[in-house]
Design an enzyme around this catalytic site. Sequence first.
Site, PDB file in Angstrom:
ATOM      1  N   HIS A   9       0.831  -1.205   0.000  1.00  0.00           N
ATOM      2  CA  HIS A   9       0.000   0.000   0.000  1.00  0.00           C
ATOM      3  C   HIS A   9       0.868   1.258   0.000  1.00  0.00           C
ATOM      4  CE1 HIS A   9       0.916   0.915   4.214  1.00  0.00           C
ATOM      5  NE2 HIS A   9       0.791  -0.387   4.445  1.00  0.00           N
ATOM      6  N   GLU A  87      -1.763  -6.813   7.298  1.00  0.00           N
ATOM      7  CA  GLU A  87      -0.440  -6.554   7.849  1.00  0.00           C
ATOM      8  C   GLU A  87      -0.214  -7.417   9.090  1.00  0.00           C
ATOM      9  OE1 GLU A  87       2.521  -6.097   7.838  1.00  0.00           O
ATOM     10  OE2 GLU A  87       2.918  -3.949   7.693  1.00  0.00           O
TER      11      GLU A  87
END
Length: 233
Positions: A9, A87
């Site tokens: 990202h 994550e």
Amino acid sequence: MPKLVFARHGESEWNLANLFTGWADVDLSENGTKQAIEAGKLIKEAGIEFDIAYTSVLKRAIKTTNLALEFSDQLWVPVVKSWRLNERHYGGLTGLNKADAAAKHGDEQVHIWRRSYDVLPPAMDHDDKYTAHGDRRYAGLEDSLIPDAENLKVTLERALPFWEDQIAPALKEGKNVFVGAHGNSIRALVKQIKKLSDDEIMDVEIPNFPPLVFEFDDNLNVQNEYYLAPKKA
């Protein structure tokens, strides 16, 4: 030769503020949005056409995926979202400034929590404001699957079933795959793809930009690995 494109990202608001993020659902920064758009433009310039895309259930990765597909003129490509691509969960460190954490716990201890392969950070309390327990996006999961802290080893154990059940089969079918995810979930998959040792993966860093490309043979042996870069005029 199937291609797998990893896009971490773009820079998030907490990247910018130097905070531990993990499963906290923070947005892209203005610069992060620009990075995601540029990733899409690089993909288009490289002529890479996707058959399917995968991302996490966190908005910074979802937005990066959508922007990368939009600016490569491939917004129609199916996108599958999975918590397994989230994550790494930073446990009780979530939301802390990294410098403040070092001042509180010591530089060496924080470095071990961040960079060791199998040492867990302090666990997050279930009543923490950033807890994933009770979050609607994880409603279909057994509570025992929702972590309170993760290291890279546990992150790989979480992501590996998704690689084996979804991503690897798509590549074996000759499909080009986009994965919009996070620094540590991508590192975990890179360890699997390149068959790196526990020590070797600790030196691998995944930048917010540009995208990382793997090209495979029919048996998913890596034939080429490179970061996308603008073509020279």
